[in-house]
Motif scaffolding. Sequence first.
Motif, PDB file in Angstrom:
ATOM      1  N   MET A 120       0.822  -1.208   0.000  1.00 33.25           N
ATOM      2  CA  MET A 120       0.000   0.000   0.000  1.00 33.25           C
ATOM      3  C   MET A 120       0.857   1.260   0.000  1.00 33.25           C
ATOM      4  O   MET A 120       0.555   2.236  -0.690  1.00 33.25           O
ATOM      5  CB  MET A 120      -0.932  -0.003   1.216  1.00 33.25           C
ATOM      6  CG  MET A 120      -2.009  -1.063   1.177  1.00 33.25           C
ATOM      7  SD  MET A 120      -3.080  -0.932  -0.271  1.00 33.25           S
ATOM      8  CE  MET A 120      -3.735   0.728  -0.064  1.00 33.25           C
TER       9      MET A 120
ATOM     10  N   SER B 165     -10.407  -2.227  -2.707  1.00 37.49           N
ATOM     11  CA  SER B 165      -9.224  -3.074  -2.602  1.00 37.49           C
ATOM     12  C   SER B 165      -8.666  -3.434  -3.974  1.00 37.49           C
ATOM     13  O   SER B 165      -9.429  -3.706  -4.909  1.00 37.49           O
ATOM     14  CB  SER B 165      -9.576  -4.369  -1.850  1.00 37.49           C
ATOM     15  OG  SER B 165      -8.509  -5.301  -1.932  1.00 37.49           O
TER      16      SER B 165
ATOM     17  N   HIS C 179      -6.826   5.728  -4.440  1.00 35.08           N
ATOM     18  CA  HIS C 179      -6.834   5.402  -3.020  1.00 35.08           C
ATOM     19  C   HIS C 179      -6.661   6.641  -2.146  1.00 35.08           C
ATOM     20  O   HIS C 179      -7.293   6.759  -1.094  1.00 35.08           O
ATOM     21  CB  HIS C 179      -5.725   4.387  -2.716  1.00 35.08           C
ATOM     22  CG  HIS C 179      -6.101   2.986  -3.067  1.00 35.08           C
ATOM     23  ND1 HIS C 179      -5.182   1.986  -3.319  1.00 35.08           N
ATOM     24  CD2 HIS C 179      -7.324   2.392  -3.220  1.00 35.08           C
ATOM     25  CE1 HIS C 179      -5.809   0.863  -3.603  1.00 35.08           C
ATOM     26  NE2 HIS C 179      -7.107   1.084  -3.542  1.00 35.08           N
TER      27      HIS C 179
END
Length: 483
Positions: A36, A433, A454
């Motif tokens: 991430m 996701s 994101h």
Amino acid sequence: MTTADSLLLAADYNLSHTPSDGILVALGFLMILTFMALIMTSRMTPMLALILVPTIFGLIGGAGLGIGDMVMDAVKDMAPTAALLMFAIMYFGIMINVGLFDPLIKWITRILGNDPAKIVFGTAVLAGVVSLDGDGSTTYIITTSAMLPLYLRLGMSPVILTCVAGLVNGTMNIVPWGGPTVRAAAALGVEPSEVFVPMLPSLAAGIVICFVFAWLMGQAERKRLGRLETSHLTGMTGRSSGNGDGTTDAEAGTGGGASMHTSMADTMLDPNRATLRPKLLWFNLVLTIAVMVLLVADLFPLAYVFMVGAAIALTVNFPRLKDQANEIVSHSSSIVAVVGMVLAAGVLVGVLDGTGMVTAMAEWITSIIPESLGGYLAPITGLLSMPMTFFMSNDAFYFGILPVLSESAAHFGIEPVQMAQASITGQPVHMQSPLVPAILLLVSLANVDLGAHHRKVLWRAVVVSLVMLAVGVLVGPIPFHVG
């Protein structure tokens, strides 16, 4: 996948060593956080991060020579999804090129005008209506096809489109035919209607928050474009402008405020493009309706429906071999990007499952909840559903973790249906996701970087999930504390 299934799966591979559960838990979370961090800071493309990060952590976690088999098993499971996305992108790309959506865009433009705030709000409404079919891919295809040309024509940031569509679809994903509600009900032996109907106030609250976010983002975009227009008119050009959340025009794929003064010739709606087929408008409309009907009817695999649809569309609209080849090549960059990410996600899924990391993580999370918090397991489950469904599949969470949590909650008098209701409140976060193929399709169609998406959407998705959980507690389906 159940815990027993994961252990059997790990045992089937040629592992170099077997770390303790504690090490597997640490490696699993560190791997996900590293992935991430790399994509959200734009240090690495999502596809490369999905391949390299799990490979490194998998080898550290004992994957050994079995890592190839782990990955290939996961890739085989994802192959139908990759095929679906490949031919769906091709089909709707063809329909955009031949002009099927031009009349719709003109009609929407007449209704919404050139007001960015209205356009963003309209995006939320359209995404919400289409999301009623319970399929994220269909929602994103239709919403992007209808709205993206407007965003590009006005110089609006496509990241806002992906954020709004992702938020609304994630919230609507709790409808019984959407998937997670059925999984939760099946895992705990209750009826989907028992889970869903009492959660209607939570769903309504989540949608309202999504619309509020859409309107606020639209107003911010209106102000940004107004400033850019003023800057353009006064000769203050040459600077990139921020879109909020650290996203610049370059990242978002926009042309800045000057785009407001360009003609449709600079967009995919160029009225003079060579691929237009006005005489075939009704044929293409009927073909598209037929494809949509077959998708909903679920008579054939979705990938096959789009394969045949794309083949017919190419044959009829581009009868010459050279034109067919050129049309296919024109969509190659989008296809490679999204299909590459789907298949690369097989590395992450394969390593998580094959090394036993996902099982160890699930058991660790359920074990760290103190006995004194047992009466609060319903809201705790709602909170856990956000990060856990983001970092793992719905199947892994609902069939692997939720039954364990529910069994523990039963000792404190919390009903399985209440645990199921709490568990679905994290879906707005889950749908963002990188393990969800639909979101990869969305960012690919909008030509948006996943990290930029994101940065814009994640904190808003968390807010929507928290509101849904809070309303569930306040209205009654989800008990705050029992005992």
